[in-house]
Design a protein around this motif. Structure first.
Motif, PDB file in Angstrom:
ATOM      1  N   ASN A   1      10.688  19.729 -13.454  1.00 45.73           N
ATOM      2  CA  ASN A   1      11.047  20.776 -14.408  1.00 45.73           C
ATOM      3  C   ASN A   1      11.870  20.255 -15.570  1.00 45.73           C
ATOM      4  O   ASN A   1      12.384  21.049 -16.361  1.00 45.73           O
ATOM      5  CB  ASN A   1      11.833  21.874 -13.687  1.00 45.73           C
ATOM      6  N   ASP A   2      12.031  18.942 -15.662  1.00 46.28           N
ATOM      7  CA  ASP A   2      12.862  18.339 -16.703  1.00 46.28           C
ATOM      8  C   ASP A   2      11.972  17.559 -17.665  1.00 46.28           C
ATOM      9  O   ASP A   2      11.447  16.504 -17.328  1.00 46.28           O
ATOM     10  CB  ASP A   2      13.902  17.416 -16.065  1.00 46.28           C
ATOM     11  N   ALA A   3      11.810  18.107 -18.891  1.00 52.59           N
ATOM     12  CA  ALA A   3      10.925  17.466 -19.867  1.00 52.59           C
ATOM     13  C   ALA A   3      11.449  16.125 -20.351  1.00 52.59           C
ATOM     14  O   ALA A   3      10.700  15.320 -20.893  1.00 52.59           O
ATOM     15  CB  ALA A   3      10.718  18.395 -21.067  1.00 52.59           C
ATOM     16  N   THR A   4      12.746  15.842 -20.159  1.00 51.55           N
ATOM     17  CA  THR A   4      13.299  14.564 -20.627  1.00 51.55           C
ATOM     18  C   THR A   4      12.828  13.395 -19.778  1.00 51.55           C
ATOM     19  O   THR A   4      13.097  12.236 -20.119  1.00 51.55           O
ATOM     20  CB  THR A   4      14.839  14.604 -20.630  1.00 51.55           C
ATOM     21  N   ASN A   5      12.131  13.661 -18.671  1.00 51.06           N
ATOM     22  CA  ASN A   5      11.671  12.574 -17.804  1.00 51.06           C
ATOM     23  C   ASN A   5      10.355  11.960 -18.271  1.00 51.06           C
ATOM     24  O   ASN A   5       9.897  10.972 -17.703  1.00 51.06           O
ATOM     25  CB  ASN A   5      11.483  13.087 -16.370  1.00 51.06           C
ATOM     26  N   LYS A   6       9.713  12.534 -19.264  1.00 45.70           N
ATOM     27  CA  LYS A   6       8.411  12.030 -19.699  1.00 45.70           C
ATOM     28  C   LYS A   6       8.519  10.583 -20.188  1.00 45.70           C
ATOM     29  O   LYS A   6       9.378  10.248 -20.995  1.00 45.70           O
ATOM     30  CB  LYS A   6       7.856  12.904 -20.818  1.00 45.70           C
ATOM     31  N   GLY A   7       7.624   9.722 -19.658  1.00 49.99           N
ATOM     32  CA  GLY A   7       7.525   8.359 -20.140  1.00 49.99           C
ATOM     33  C   GLY A   7       8.508   7.383 -19.537  1.00 49.99           C
ATOM     34  O   GLY A   7       8.480   6.212 -19.870  1.00 49.99           O
ATOM     35  N   GLY A   8       9.368   7.809 -18.614  1.00 46.11           N
ATOM     36  CA  GLY A   8      10.338   6.901 -18.024  1.00 46.11           C
ATOM     37  C   GLY A   8       9.914   6.434 -16.641  1.00 46.11           C
ATOM     38  O   GLY A   8       8.758   6.512 -16.252  1.00 46.11           O
ATOM     39  N   ASP A   9      10.885   5.921 -15.869  1.00 41.84           N
ATOM     40  CA  ASP A   9      10.623   5.510 -14.500  1.00 41.84           C
ATOM     41  C   ASP A   9      11.664   6.145 -13.588  1.00 41.84           C
ATOM     42  O   ASP A   9      12.468   6.977 -14.010  1.00 41.84           O
ATOM     43  CB  ASP A   9      10.598   3.986 -14.365  1.00 41.84           C
ATOM     44  N   ALA A  10      11.647   5.755 -12.302  1.00 40.96           N
ATOM     45  CA  ALA A  10      12.508   6.399 -11.322  1.00 40.96           C
ATOM     46  C   ALA A  10      13.993   6.190 -11.611  1.00 40.96           C
ATOM     47  O   ALA A  10      14.812   7.031 -11.251  1.00 40.96           O
ATOM     48  CB  ALA A  10      12.166   5.890  -9.919  1.00 40.96           C
ATOM     49  N   THR A  11      14.367   5.081 -12.257  1.00 40.27           N
ATOM     50  CA  THR A  11      15.780   4.883 -12.578  1.00 40.27           C
ATOM     51  C   THR A  11      16.263   5.952 -13.557  1.00 40.27           C
ATOM     52  O   THR A  11      17.394   6.432 -13.447  1.00 40.27           O
ATOM     53  CB  THR A  11      16.020   3.486 -13.173  1.00 40.27           C
ATOM     54  N   ASP A  12      15.415   6.343 -14.502  1.00 39.90           N
ATOM     55  CA  ASP A  12      15.782   7.402 -15.436  1.00 39.90           C
ATOM     56  C   ASP A  12      15.959   8.731 -14.716  1.00 39.90           C
ATOM     57  O   ASP A  12      16.843   9.523 -15.049  1.00 39.90           O
ATOM     58  CB  ASP A  12      14.713   7.546 -16.526  1.00 39.90           C
ATOM     59  N   VAL A  13      15.120   8.992 -13.727  1.00 44.41           N
ATOM     60  CA  VAL A  13      15.182  10.248 -12.989  1.00 44.41           C
ATOM     61  C   VAL A  13      16.428  10.293 -12.110  1.00 44.41           C
ATOM     62  O   VAL A  13      17.140  11.305 -12.065  1.00 44.41           O
ATOM     63  CB  VAL A  13      13.909  10.426 -12.138  1.00 44.41           C
TER      64      VAL A  13
ATOM     65  N   SER B   1       5.404   2.246 -23.440  1.00 42.73           N
ATOM     66  CA  SER B   1       4.313   3.214 -23.443  1.00 42.73           C
ATOM     67  C   SER B   1       3.820   3.387 -22.019  1.00 42.73           C
ATOM     68  O   SER B   1       4.011   2.521 -21.162  1.00 42.73           O
ATOM     69  CB  SER B   1       3.152   2.737 -24.339  1.00 42.73           C
ATOM     70  N   SER B   2       3.160   4.529 -21.777  1.00 37.44           N
ATOM     71  CA  SER B   2       2.640   4.790 -20.437  1.00 37.44           C
ATOM     72  C   SER B   2       1.391   5.644 -20.522  1.00 37.44           C
ATOM     73  O   SER B   2       1.183   6.372 -21.499  1.00 37.44           O
ATOM     74  CB  SER B   2       3.692   5.484 -19.567  1.00 37.44           C
ATOM     75  N   LEU B   3       0.567   5.560 -19.482  1.00 35.10           N
ATOM     76  CA  LEU B   3      -0.648   6.360 -19.374  1.00 35.10           C
ATOM     77  C   LEU B   3      -0.901   6.652 -17.907  1.00 35.10           C
ATOM     78  O   LEU B   3      -0.891   5.738 -17.072  1.00 35.10           O
ATOM     79  CB  LEU B   3      -1.844   5.629 -19.983  1.00 35.10           C
ATOM     80  N   GLY B   4      -1.114   7.936 -17.595  1.00 34.22           N
ATOM     81  CA  GLY B   4      -1.372   8.335 -16.223  1.00 34.22           C
ATOM     82  C   GLY B   4      -2.552   9.277 -16.131  1.00 34.22           C
ATOM     83  O   GLY B   4      -2.782  10.107 -17.017  1.00 34.22           O
ATOM     84  N   LEU B   5      -3.318   9.162 -15.052  1.00 32.20           N
ATOM     85  CA  LEU B   5      -4.468  10.018 -14.795  1.00 32.20           C
ATOM     86  C   LEU B   5      -4.452  10.372 -13.320  1.00 32.20           C
ATOM     87  O   LEU B   5      -4.452   9.494 -12.460  1.00 32.20           O
ATOM     88  CB  LEU B   5      -5.760   9.288 -15.161  1.00 32.20           C
ATOM     89  N   ASN B   6      -4.429  11.685 -13.017  1.00 28.56           N
ATOM     90  CA  ASN B   6      -4.331  12.138 -11.631  1.00 28.56           C
ATOM     91  C   ASN B   6      -5.319  13.274 -11.393  1.00 28.56           C
ATOM     92  O   ASN B   6      -5.318  14.274 -12.123  1.00 28.56           O
ATOM     93  CB  ASN B   6      -2.917  12.633 -11.320  1.00 28.56           C
ATOM     94  N   GLY B   7      -6.147  13.114 -10.377  1.00 26.82           N
ATOM     95  CA  GLY B   7      -7.122  14.134 -10.027  1.00 26.82           C
ATOM     96  C   GLY B   7      -6.956  14.584  -8.590  1.00 26.82           C
ATOM     97  O   GLY B   7      -6.481  13.830  -7.736  1.00 26.82           O
TER      98      GLY B   7
END
Length: 831
Positions: A150-162, A260-266
């Motif tokens: 629910n936190d938009a500031t997490n976009k593009g980071g990794d687990a340390t940022d979270v 940069s990052s790119l993710g695809l989840n189905g």
């Protein structure tokens, strides 16, 4: 042991004191009304209990709210001392439609009214996943949950940022995780241990993309069902998972000046079977910095100080990949199987350009060197797990079996290109260290729980973990820039080390709910560890087997107004990881050398906690105090050899911490929420070395905090922000200076919230962060600094396609290593 029991006595005396106050207040009305209204709230689609739902009692004659409460972990509530009259019952829970029950009559003839089961319905949309706004921070009986999705500031980071945004946790600039000042944290992924975390938690966290994290569970007082490892507590990283019917495909992308990052989840699910497949890649680049070091080292043999001054320009480039395949199948209403395969890869290249070193004695230059240093850390990891669950007809009676295989292959290498002092553009010689290793774990776990009665639950289980650790290390040298490498003929620099560890455990846990609002959960866990360690060449290691009995107790009381008091005690163990055991000599900086100690023993800690949680409207606040005592702590031991600081590790220390945490969520309106907290503790560190030349101790306060906010502007526009600060860190022989980070994100939802576009900025007022570490002892003084350029601007994009719907499901449980679940371990045993 007596002192620990005395501390427990004080904690539970405080709990009893609060209870007496509540009881005495209830006596002020000598003839209370005798009416009572009770009921149970559940999810209409899953029949699961809904905890912490707000219950309001409205007098229809006046239209005023006259009483209220919240549901317990079984979804139950009771309103007592209700006067005769006609009432309306209002039920509200975030993520569900509000509900009201009219014309509830209490009279002398019907003084006790049972509403039985009340079913709440979640709102549905035609084309997208069911969604409900959650608070960023929520609390259950035994854990604090940061809802990262629910936190938009997490976009593009990794687990340390979270993890920096989760209460009670601190993550430094190198990615090292600590909880309440203790770095001995057990990190799990979806409730399961992973070999990925065995060698370096800091490196492993960088491999997990922030976009794939659903929530972070911070568990400060684990029960006996949990592994005893992790003296500070447990952090469970819960990854996103689809449980709806139909097909969905999510695309997430981010691009910025630092990465940069790119993710695809189905995901696809139909009737009894579901599949998921996802991949995420992330690259980090354009990360410059600088390194400075000024050290005075006293050589006892020579009786002289040598001062060495170093500096270099630094640069980092990194790449990460994370891929998951999941499958689950409901055999029938009482039997289910689920399995998953995770694959991860990581490569980090760090370089120091022109690392210059100047050594002085009596202000006279005695040595000068220049070198280029390149460090490469790479690993590949795989986790395969298979879980089976059998549910009995009796509610909450169940049996489960877990099998897990996990392996992490790693290569940690460095190359020193030593430059010609007469011409720094020429390489005179090269030194290379290659360290290949792996950590492999095989786990089998059985759990059984049986409700003895409506308010009692017995849990028993057994577990075995077999760990195999391997480290092959070699040193090579070469002449010039193009000469062939030849091995260095030194057994201490070239060897193969094997470390096999077997941990067998059994536990029993008992939960009792009594006097309506009290819950006690007590348990014992026994773990027996045997170790076989050996070198390939001419060295022997003898490490005795050991057993540990780990007690735990959690007591809580829910007050009439829904607030809660909790007290707990647990004993924990921390086994040394490969980071401290590895005998490979880490000498990328020739003036600061580190080598592990394979003969390290575990640490033991006793943890005490007392907390109070208050709920007011849609806001909440929690104040907790804690005390932790650690014995045989693993601490760095520094020695001076010539002009070089040599570091290894020993079980020689005691560490005590006394502190408090305060965090709150404030819902100002449906569009505006604020959250944050303060963490503070007083650290007392001692190494108990009788030699005054090596004896060290230190103490002091460590204070940190965080704040986050969310404001929904209008028409899909939203603003999210976050800030984090950690004060000076107390260390055994000195301190590390403070640092802070912050970010601001603007996002826009479009196409009925299927897509989101956003822009973000990080550390935009402070383009660089300087971290300085100061060490002082009778034989050395060292001041080293790292400067990192962290200012970042980025754009984010995500889009979801597919149609998902809900379907009523049978009672079902997913099996997790250490039984880490989204539901609290202190759930009421009865329905």
């Amino acid at each position: 042991m007596y002192n620990h029991l005395l501390r427990m006595k004080h904690l539970f005396s405080l709990l009893l004191f609060f209870s007496i106050i509540q009881w005495s207040q209830a006596q002020t009305n000598p003839v209370p009304p005798t009416g009572k209204i009770s009921g149970t709230v559940s999810d209409s689609s899953t029949s699961d209990a809904v905890e912490f739902a707000s219950i309001g009692l409205i007098d229809l004659a006046t239209g005023k709210i006259v009483d209220g409460t919240v549901t317990d972990s079984a979804g139950s509530f009771v309103l007592e001392h209700v006067a005769n009259g006609t009432y309306q019952i209002g039920i509200r829970m975030i993520g569900y439609d509000d509900m009201s029950i009219n014309n509830v009559i209490v009279s002398d003839q019907a003084s006790e009214v049972s509403l039985k089961r009340i079913r709440l319905t979640a709102p549905l949309t035609a084309q997208i996943t069911v969604e409900g706004k959650k608070d960023l921070i929520t609390e259950e009986v035994d854990r604090i949950i940061y809802n990262a999705e629910n936190d938009a500031t997490n976009k593009g980071g990794d687990a340390t940022d979270v993890l920096r945004k989760a209460p009670l946790l601190m993550v430094d600039m190198d990615g090292n995780l600590s909880m309440r000042g203790n770095s001995n944290v057990k990190v799990l992924i979806n409730g399961k241990a992973s070999a990925l975390m065995a060698s370096s938690v800091a490196d492993a966290l960088k491999q997990i993309p922030a976009d794939q994290i659903k929530s972070v569970e911070v568990i400060t007082s684990p029960s006996a069902k949990y592994d005893a490892e992790g003296s500070a507590g447990i952090v469970n990283i819960v990854l996103k998972k689809n449980t709806l019917q139909g097909f969905s495909l999510n695309v997430d992308a981010s691009a910025g000046i630092r990465g940069s990052s790119l993710g695809l989840n189905g995901a696809y699910r139909t009737k009894k079977m579901g599949f998921s497949l996802g991949g995420h890649g992330r690259a980090g680049y354009n990360i410059p910095g600088s390194y400075q070091n000024d050290q005075n080292a006293y050589d006892q043999n020579a009786g002289k100080y040598t001062r060495t001054i170093q500096q270099a320009h630094t640069q980092s480039v990194m790449g990460f990949g994370h891929y998951v395949f999941g499958w689950d199948y409901d055999i029938d209403s009482t039997n289910s199987i689920n399995a998953s395969v995770k694959y991860g890869l990581r490569q980090m290249n760090n370089s120091q350009t022109d690392l210059s070193s100047h050594s002085y004695q009596d202000d006279v230059l005695i040595n000068e060197s220049h070198r280029d240093v390149r460090t490469v850390n790479a690993n590949q990891s795989v986790d395969v797990n298979l879980n089976y669950t059998h549910l009995f007809k009796q509610p909450k009676r169940e049996f489960s079996v877990l099998g897990l295989y996990s392996r992490n292959n790693s290569d940690n290498n460095f190359t020193n290109s030593i430059l010609n002092n007469a011409d720094w553009s020429q390489v005179s010689s090269r030194l290379k260290n290659q360290n290949h290793g792996y950590n492999q774990e095989s786990t089998i776990q059985l759990d059984y729980q049986h409700p003895i009665s409506k308010n009692q639950l017995l849990e028993v289980g057994a577990k075995n973990i077999y760990r195999q650790v391997y480290s092959k290390y070699e040193y090579f040298s070469a002449v010039g820039a193009d000469g062939d490498y030849t091995p260095l003929g030194n057994d201490s620099l070239n060897n193969t080390f094997r470390y096999n560890q077997n941990v067998t455990a059994g536990y029993a846990s008992y939960t009792l709910n009594f006097l309506k609002n009290y819950t006690v959960k007590a348990g014992l866990r026994y773990e027996y560890t045997s170790i076989n360690a050996q070198y390939q060449q001419d060295r022997e290691v003898s490490i005795p087997s050991y057993g540990v009995l780990v007690p735990s107790i959690n007591v809580s009381r829910k007050l009439e107004n829904g607030n809660m008091i909790k007290a707990s005690y647990n004993r924990r163990i921390q086994r040394p990881s490969m980071q401290f055991l590895n005998p490979n000599v880490q000498a990328s900086n020739p003036y600061n050398i580190t080598v592990g100690n394979p003969e390290l023993r575990p640490e033991y800690s006793n943890n005490y906690e007392l907390s109070y949680s208050a709920y007011f409207g849609r806001s909440s606040a929690t104040l907790s105090s804690f005390m932790r005592n650690t014995e045989s702590s693993i601490q760095a031991v520094r020695d001076v050899r010539g002009d070089t600081i040599h570091t290894t590790y020993r079980n020689i220390g005691n560490e005590d911490a006394y502190g408090f945490n305060l965090f709150s969520n404030i819902s100002i309106s449906n569009r505006f929420t604020l959250g944050g907290g303060i963490d503070a503790y007083y650290a007392v560190l001692k190494n108990n070395n009788p030699d005054p030349f090596y004896n060290a101790s230190n103490q002091g306060w460590v204070i940190g905090g965080r704040i986050n906010g969310r404001f929904e502007i209008a028409k899909g526009w939203g603003l999210h922000w976050f800030a984090f600060y950690r004060g000076n860190q107390v260390q055994l022989q000195g301190y590390q200076t403070s640092f802070g980070m912050y970010s601001l994100n603007l996002k826009k939802d479009f196409n009925k919230k299927k897509g989101t576009f956003g822009i973000g900025a990080e550390n935009f007022f402070t383009p660089s962060i300087r971290i300085r570490t100061q060490l002082d002892s009778p034989m050395l003084n060292q001041s080293s600094s790292n400067i990192m350029h962290t200012m970042n601007f980025k754009i984010n994009f995500s889009y979801r396609i597919g149609k998902m719907t809900t379907e009523k499901k049978s009672r079902k449980k997913s099996i997790n290593n250490d039984d880490l679940k989204n539901n609290s371990d202190n759930n009421s045993p009865g329905q």
